[in-house]
Design an enzyme around this catalytic site. Structure first.
Site, PDB file in Angstrom:
ATOM      1  N   ASP A 119       0.835  -1.208   0.000  1.00 53.37           N
ATOM      2  CA  ASP A 119       0.000   0.000   0.000  1.00 53.37           C
ATOM      3  C   ASP A 119       0.870   1.258   0.000  1.00 53.37           C
ATOM      4  O   ASP A 119       2.075   1.213   0.314  1.00 53.37           O
ATOM      5  CB  ASP A 119      -0.871  -0.050   1.274  1.00 53.37           C
ATOM      6  CG  ASP A 119      -2.190   0.689   1.128  1.00 53.37           C
ATOM      7  OD1 ASP A 119      -2.326   1.504   0.202  1.00 53.37           O
ATOM      8  OD2 ASP A 119      -3.083   0.458   1.980  1.00 53.37           O
ATOM      9  N   ASP A 142     -10.779   1.992  -3.228  1.00 55.51           N
ATOM     10  CA  ASP A 142     -11.215   1.675  -1.867  1.00 55.51           C
ATOM     11  C   ASP A 142     -12.724   1.543  -1.787  1.00 55.51           C
ATOM     12  O   ASP A 142     -13.253   1.059  -0.784  1.00 55.51           O
ATOM     13  CB  ASP A 142     -10.763   2.776  -0.896  1.00 55.51           C
ATOM     14  CG  ASP A 142      -9.399   2.457  -0.309  1.00 55.51           C
ATOM     15  OD1 ASP A 142      -8.884   1.361  -0.576  1.00 55.51           O
ATOM     16  OD2 ASP A 142      -8.858   3.303   0.426  1.00 55.51           O
TER      17      ASP A 142
HETATM   18  C1  DGJ Z   1      -5.864   1.802   2.065  1.00 63.00           C
HETATM   19  C2  DGJ Z   1      -6.243   0.618   1.255  1.00 63.00           C
HETATM   20  O1  DGJ Z   1      -6.702   1.010   0.002  1.00 63.00           O
HETATM   21  C3  DGJ Z   1      -7.230  -0.226   2.030  1.00 63.00           C
HETATM   22  O2  DGJ Z   1      -7.677  -1.292   1.251  1.00 63.00           O
HETATM   23  C4  DGJ Z   1      -6.574  -0.697   3.287  1.00 63.00           C
HETATM   24  O3  DGJ Z   1      -5.540  -1.578   2.986  1.00 63.00           O
HETATM   25  C5  DGJ Z   1      -6.070   0.490   4.089  1.00 63.00           C
HETATM   26  N1  DGJ Z   1      -5.261   1.363   3.293  1.00 63.00           N
HETATM   27  C6  DGJ Z   1      -5.284   0.024   5.283  1.00 63.00           C
HETATM   28  O4  DGJ Z   1      -4.710   1.055   5.962  1.00 63.00           O
END
Ligand code: DGJ
Length: 716
Positions: A450, A514
Site C-alpha cells: 500500500d 477503496d
Molecule cells: C488503504 C487501502 O486502500 C485499504 O484497502 C486498506 O488496505 C487500508 N489502506 C489500510 O490502511
C-alpha cells in the site's frame, strides 16, 4: 557502398510506423496508421510535403522525434535541458540506426557540439500491435547536464483524431473520464502527487466523433510510470498536433554527470479502426504478455478474503481465525491480513514502519493464524506499506532523519504519516530485511503493498527526488520478487492511486479502488478497463451498507460486480444475513467455474443504453462468452433496448442463458426471459443475430444485474 536508408519501417498486420532516419538529419515520424501494403515510404513522405506560408519562415519547419527548441518549431519542445544556461539549443541528428527486424528500431543521435547523445528505442509488437518507445539522454562532458523535460517521443497526431478522452477521479472514485473535442492550444495534465494519482491516470484516448466502443478510429496512449508525470497534446498554429508524455521533474531533479544516462519511462501506444474495445484489447494483451513477469499468467487468480473492512484495526487471533474459517467455507482461496498486525498499529496514527508482529495482539506471533489459514487450504497474504512511517513509531523515534522533507518547511502529515526516503540505502536495507523476515517466518506468498499518501515534500539532501524514489520503490519490489519467486504483490495506493504499467512490471494485481460500493464500482471498473484487464483488477464484495457511500445494495449486485474482476470478499462474514452468504458462496463457485474465460478471453464494453453498463468477455476461440448487464438507474423509455453480444463468431450458433442472479429478475412477466427460456435451458441463436441484432433486455429493477452465458453448439 550502398548509401544508408533514409526511412525505417516498423510493421504489423494492422499498423505501420514509418520514420525518416537520414544520417546527419533530425529523425521524424512520417506515418503512424493502418498498415500500408502497397505504398513506399518515399511516396508517403512526398505526399506529406508541406510548403512555406506567407507571414512565416521561408521554409516549412520539420518536426523531429523530440521537437527540440532548435528545430524552430512553434509548439512546445519535447526536450528542455541546459548546462548552466548553455547547450539549451541542442539539436540531435542521426548517427547510427540499428534495425534487425521489422519490429525493433534503435536510432542513435547526437549533438556533436554540445556533446549530448540521445537514443530512441522504438518497438512495435508484431503479435499484439502496441508500440513502446523509450528515450535515453547521455551527458558526454564534465559539465552537469540538467534535464527539465524529456518526453519519450513527440508523436504527431493525425487530424482525424479530433476528440480526446482523458482520465480524472478522486479517492474512492478513480478511473472516471472526460471527453473533449480538440482545440487550438495545449491540453495538459500534470501529476505531482509522487504516485500515479487518483485523478491523473497517465493515459489518453484519441478518436473522432463517429468512434464508439466497437467502430471507428481510436488510439490509446499510456505512460508506464508511477511517479510524477505530464501528458500534453498541442494543436499548433501550423496545423500540426503532437502528443507528449513523460516524467514531470521538479527543478534540478534530473542532473546528469559525465557519462550518466537518463532513460524515460516507456510510452505505449496503439490504434485501431475498430473502436475503443480493440485498442483496450491490444493494451490488455500487451500488459499480460509483454510487461508483467508472467509468474501467474497461467495460474488461476485466487479468490481473496481481505480483512480490512471486516475488522479494520480491531485484530484478535480468535476473531480472525473464525473469519478465516467462514471465508474458506464460502470459497476463499487466499486470506489477506490487512493493516493492523504490526508494531503499535492499533489505529492509523501509530506504528507504521515497525515491521514486526505486534506483541500486544499476537503474543505468539502469527503462527497460529497462518497455519490455520493454510489448513483451510488458503494462502496467507499480508499488508505492508513500506514507504511510510508514523511519527509515533519506534522507527521514526530512532531515525527521524530517514524521511523525505523540505528542510525548514513543516511536514504536511497525511493520514498521520510521513514518507521514508527510499533513495537512502540504509532505509531500503531496513525495509528489505524486515519485510523479508516476515515473509520467511510465515511463508507469506502475497503482499498487499500500500501507499497511502501523496508526496508533498519529495526532498532529500536538499534536492527533489520523486524520480529516484519511484525507481527505488520498483527496485525494492524487484528485489523481493527475485528473493521469493512465488511472491505475488498487489499494488494498492489508497485504492487505485498506483495503477499503471510501470508498477505492473513488479506486481500482479491492482487494488482498483477503496470503494466497494458495487454501483460506483461498475463505473470505476469500466473506466479502468480501457487499459487494465479483468485479471489484474482487484474487485471485492463489500458489506451490505457500503462503508464509504452508505448505500445499501443487494448481495446479488455486489457479487456480480466483483465477479467481473479478480474477485474477493472484504466484509464481516459474521454480520451478513445467512441468505446473503448463500448467494455469495454461489457467486464464488460460479466465478471459479468461469474465471479462466474472464481472465484470458477478450474483453468488450458495449455502448449504451446509458442506464445500463454492459460488458463481456469472449473466449479466444469464440466458443463461449460471458456478458454482464447492470441496470444502474432508471431509463427514460418504458422498456430498455437491446443488448448486443460483440465478439462472437457470426457463423457459429450459440446457446444463450442467464446464469445470474438465481432468483426472479423481471418485475413483469411474460418477457424475453420466458420466450427465450433464458432462465431455463436457454435458446440457440446465430452469432450473427446476437451480435448484429442483439437480444431485448428484460425489464429490470435499478441496481440489479444479469449475467448471460453463451456457449457455441456444434453446427449440424
Ligand atoms: C488503504 C487501502 O486502500 C485499504 O484497502 C486498506 O488496505 C487500508 N489502506 C489500510 O490502511
Amino acid at each position: 557502398m550502398a548509401s544508408p536508408p533514409k526511412y525505417a519501417t516498423l510493421s504489423t498486420d494492422q499498423t505501420q510506423l514509418i520514420l525518416y532516419i537520414q544520417f546527419g538529419a533530425q529523425p521524424h515520424i512520417v506515418y503512424w496508421g493502418p498498415a500500408l501494403t502497397n505504398s513506399t515510404p518515399e511516396e508517403i513522405a512526398l505526399l506529406s510535403e508541406r510548403q512555406w506560408a506567407f507571414g512565416g519562415p521561408n521554409l516549412d519547419i520539420q518536426p523531429s522525434l523530440s521537437n527540440e527548441i532548435a528545430t524552430g518549431l512553434s509548439g512546445p519542445p519535447g526536450i528542455i535541458l541546459d548546462r548552466d544556461g548553455l547547450d539549451w539549443d541542442a539539436l540531435f541528428t542521426v548517427e547510427k540506426v540499428s534495425q534487425q527486424n521489422d519490429h525493433e528500431l534503435k536510432i542513435q543521435c547526437r549533438d556533436t557540439q554540445a556533446k549530448i547523445s540521445i537514443c530512441y528505442e522504438i518497438s512495435l509488437c508484431p503479435e499484439i500491435d502496441v508500440f513502446t518507445v523509450s528515450t535515453s539522454l547521455t551527458n558526454e562532458t564534465e559539465m552537469p547536464l540538467r534535464i527539465d523535460w524529456c518526453t519519450a517521443l513527440c508523436l504527431p497526431l493525425e487530424q482525424h483524431f479530433d476528440h480526446m478522452r482523458s482520465f480524472k477521479g478522486k479517492w474512492a472514485y478513480e478511473f472516471q473520464h472526460e471527453d473533449i473535442s480538440t482545440f487550438r492550444g495545449s491540453f495538459v495534465r500534470e501529476n505531482k502527487s509522487g504516485r500515479t494519482g487518483h485523478d491523473t491516470f497517465p493515459a489518453l484516448l484519441a478518436f473522432n466523433n463517429t468512434t464508439n466502443e466497437t467502430n471507428g478510429l481510436a488510439a490509446g496512449f499510456h505512460l508506464g510510470w508511477s511517479g510524477n508525470s505530464r501528458l500534453r497534446v498541442d494543436h499548433q498554429a501550423d496545423g500540426r498536433a503532437f502528443l507528449q508524455m513523460g516524467e514531470l521533474f521538479f527543478p534540478g531533479e534530473m542532473v546528469l554527470a559525465k557519462g550518466e544516462t537518463y532513460r524515460t519511462p516507456p510510452l505505449y501506444g496503439a490504434q485501431s479502426k475498430n473502436g475503443f474495445n480493440s485498442v483496450s484489447q491490444k493494451f490488455h494483451d500487451h500488459l499480460n504478455h509483454k510487461i508483467m513477469d508472467g509468474r501467474i499468467l497461467n495460474r488461476p487468480r485466487k479468490v481473496h478474503y481481505n480483512t480490512w473492512e471486516a475488522v479494520y484495526f480491531d485484530h484478535s487471533e480468535e476473531k480472525l481465525i473464525v473469519l478465516a474459517e467462514k471465508a474458506a467455507e464460502i470459497g476463499a482461496e487466499r486470506f489477506v491480513l490487512d493493516d493492523g498486525w504490526f508494531g503499535g498499529r492499533r489505529n492509523d496514527s501509530k506504528g507504521l514502519g515497525d515491521w514486526w508482529v505486534s506483541k500486544d495482539v499476537y503474543p505468539n506471533g502469527l503462527h497460529r493464524l497462518a497455519s490455520r489459514v493454510r489448513d483451510l487450504n488458503m494462502e496467507f497474504g499480508i499488508w505492508v506499506e513500506p514507504e511510510m512511517v508514523n511519527p509515533d513509531s519506534d522507527l521514526f523515534r530512532e531515525h527521524p532523519d530517514w524521511i523525505l522533507e523540505i528542510k525548514g518547511t513543516p511536514q504536511i502529515p497525511s493520514r498521520n504519516q510521513f514518507v521514508l526516503d527510499l533513495t537512502r540505502q540504509d532505509v531500503t536495507e531496513y525495509l528489505y530485511e524486515k519485510i523479508c523476515t516476515i515473509i520467511k517466518t510465515y511463508d507469506v506468498t502475497y503482499l498487499k503493498w500500500d501507499m497511502n499518501r501523496d508526496i508533498h515534500h519529495p526532498g532529500s539532501q536538499g534536492r527533489a527526488v520523486t524520480s529516484a524514489q519511484t525507481r527505488a520503490v520498483y527496485q525494492l519490489m524487484r528485489r523481493m520478487r527475485d528473493t521469493f519467486p512465488r511472491l505475488e504483490i498487489e499494488s494498492c495506493s489508497s485504492g487505485g492511486a498506483r495503477a499503471d504499467y510501470g508498477v505492473l512490471q513488479y506486481t500482479d494485481r491492482i487494488w482498483t479502488s477503496d470503494s466497494n460500493d458495487a454501483l460506483d464500482r461498475q463505473n470505476i471498473q469500466r473506466g479502468a478497463s480501457y487499459f487494465l484487464p479483468l485479471n489484474v483488477m482487484g474487485a471485492h464484495v463489500g458489506p451490505e451498507k457500503c462503508h464509504i457511500t452508505g448505500r445499501r445494495l443487494s448481495m446479488a449486485l455486489r457479487a456480480a460486480t466483483a465477479f467481473f474482476g479478480h474477485m474477493g470478499m472484504e466484509l464481516n462474514l459474521l454480520e451478513e444475513r445467512q441468505e446473503d452468504l448463500a448467494i455469495l458462496k454461489k457467486s464464488i463457485a460460479l466465478h471459479k467455474q468461469h474465471r479462466n474465460l474472464l481472465h484470458t478471453g477478450q474483453f468488450f464494453r458495449q455502448d449504451g443504453p446509458e442506464s445500463h453498463n454492459i460488458i463481456g468477455v469472449v473466449s479466444r476461440d469464440k466458443t463461449e462468452a460471458i456478458y454482464s448487464c447492470t441496470k444502474l438507474t432508471h431509463h427514460s423509455t418504458t422498456l430498455p433496448g437491446l443488448c448486443k453480444f460483440t465478439g462472437l463468431n457470426s457463423d457459429q450458433r450459440y446457446r444463450i442463458k442467464i446464469i445470474w442472479p438465481l432468483s426472479e429478475i423481471s418485475p413483469t412477466a411474460p418477457s424475453i426471459l420466458e420466450s427465450a427460456k433464458l432462465l431455463d435451458s436457454g435458446s440457440v441463436f446465430s452469432g450473427e443475430a446476437l451480435m448484429r441484432h442483439g437480444i431485448q433486455l428484460p425489464l429490470m429493477m435499478p441496481e440489479s444485474n444479469l449475467i448471460y452465458y453463451l456457449e457455441a453448439i456444434k453446427n449440424d
